[in-house]
Design a protein around this motif. Structure first.
Motif, PDB file in Angstrom:
ATOM      1  N   ALA A 141       0.826  -1.199   0.000  1.00 48.47           N
ATOM      2  CA  ALA A 141       0.000   0.000   0.000  1.00 48.47           C
ATOM      3  C   ALA A 141       0.866   1.257   0.000  1.00 48.47           C
ATOM      4  CB  ALA A 141      -0.917   0.008   1.226  1.00 48.47           C
ATOM      5  N   ALA A 142       2.100   1.145   0.505  1.00 44.55           N
ATOM      6  CA  ALA A 142       3.053   2.257   0.482  1.00 44.55           C
ATOM      7  C   ALA A 142       4.435   1.700   0.766  1.00 44.55           C
ATOM      8  CB  ALA A 142       2.684   3.316   1.509  1.00 44.55           C
ATOM      9  N   SER A 143       5.437   2.451   0.341  1.00 44.68           N
ATOM     10  CA  SER A 143       6.819   2.070   0.634  1.00 44.68           C
ATOM     11  C   SER A 143       7.422   3.049   1.639  1.00 44.68           C
ATOM     12  CB  SER A 143       7.666   2.053  -0.638  1.00 44.68           C
ATOM     13  OG  SER A 143       7.767   3.355  -1.192  1.00 44.68           O
ATOM     14  N   PHE A 144       8.415   2.584   2.360  1.00 44.32           N
ATOM     15  CA  PHE A 144       9.151   3.440   3.293  1.00 44.32           C
ATOM     16  C   PHE A 144      10.520   2.798   3.500  1.00 44.32           C
ATOM     17  CE2 PHE A 144       7.310   0.144   5.846  1.00 44.32           C
ATOM     18  CZ  PHE A 144       8.155  -0.060   6.926  1.00 44.32           C
ATOM     19  N   LYS A 145      11.394   3.479   4.232  1.00 48.66           N
ATOM     20  CA  LYS A 145      12.730   2.950   4.454  1.00 48.66           C
ATOM     21  C   LYS A 145      12.977   2.685   5.937  1.00 48.66           C
ATOM     22  CE  LYS A 145      14.914   5.154   0.448  1.00 48.66           C
ATOM     23  NZ  LYS A 145      15.009   3.897  -0.301  1.00 48.66           N
ATOM     24  N   ILE A 146      13.609   1.552   6.216  1.00 47.82           N
ATOM     25  CA  ILE A 146      14.187   1.301   7.532  1.00 47.82           C
ATOM     26  C   ILE A 146      15.697   1.289   7.326  1.00 47.82           C
ATOM     27  CG2 ILE A 146      14.460  -0.283   9.457  1.00 47.82           C
ATOM     28  CD1 ILE A 146      11.649  -1.205   9.092  1.00 47.82           C
TER      29      ILE A 146
END
Length: 252
Positions: A141-146
């Motif tokens: 549904a969405a991307s993000f960074k760790i």
């Protein structure tokens, strides 16, 4: 250790998410339920240190003509079998048709929640139920960074120094090692040496050098006027950008 990624899903909160949202299921839904926005930790970038717990907040905004009833635990999917699952979300009404459902997950490298090769781009899988029985299930549904938290130092010497003489600026770029639970040097990375004249508000890049095999930095420049030297790292997909604190040089 990698067994952790495939075994933990049978217990605790992870089991609830695995049962509610089968891994093999594709995107789907019914009626007019839609996910309109997903935000992770405020800016979709999460920095996790080597040896402390990080709370990650995930917020999913959804809409349906009947209103939003609830959401299942959000699954966070990362590289190399990275997997996290939030607590049960709490949904807050924005208006008659829209709600934002939010939940958190605690991440601690010391207990194997993340490994070094899982740093990078992650995705949110979300299931939201409407009040009339409609629902939306969306993988990615969405991307993000760790990312592995970074640190950068700078030291200019000697000081004070005569005008026109050479000064040496040393430093070190390091980042969190989630497996040793300590920071380690970040090798072969391009780092900018920058200078800010005393009384000025902005830094100007003097040159770009690379870190050594242990993350150290060292270069020389001529002393001209009083001011501050620092190193600046632009970041990578796995490691956030960071600036060293400026080190003042008094030029006589």
């Amino acid at each position: 250790m990698r067994i952790r990624a495939t075994v933990v899903a049978v217990s605790g909160a992870l089991a609830l998410s695995a049962l509610a949202v089968p891994a093999a299921q594709a995107d789907g839904g019914s009626g007019d339920t839609k996910i309109t926005k997903v935000v992770v930790d405020g800016d979709n970038t999460v920095s996790v240190s080597a040896a402390s717990t990080k709370s990650i907040k995930v917020s999913v905004t959804a809409t349906d003509n009947s209103g939003i009833a609830s959401a299942d635990e959000f699954s966070l999917i990362g590289p190399n079998y990275g997997y996290l699952s939030t607590a049960k979300p709490t949904c807050v009404k924005v208006n008659a048709t829209t709600s934002t459902c939010s939940a958190t997950v605690l991440v601690d490298p010391r207990v194997g929640d993340v490994f070094n090769d899982e740093a990078g781009t992650w995705y949110v899988d979300a299931w939201v139920d409407a009040k009339d029985g409609d629902y939306i299930w969306k993988e990615k549904a969405a991307s993000f960074k760790i990312q592995r938290a970074s640190q950068l130092t700078a030291n200019a010497a000697p000081e004070p120094v005569k005008k026109g003489k050479t000064i040496t600026v040393t430093g070190k770029l390091s980042r969190a090692n989630w497996e040793t639970h300590k920071n380690a040097g970040y090798a072969s990375q391009s780092v900018k040496l920058q200078f800010r004249k005393k009384g000025a508000s902005t830094y100007t890049t003097v040159k770009t050098i690379k870190t050594s095999s242990t993350g150290t930095l060292s270069t020389t420049v001529k002393a001209t006027v009083d001011g501050y030297f620092r190193y600046s790292f632009a970041g990578t997909s796995t490691t956030p950008a960071v600036n060293a604190a400026g080190d003042f040089i008094d030029v006589k």
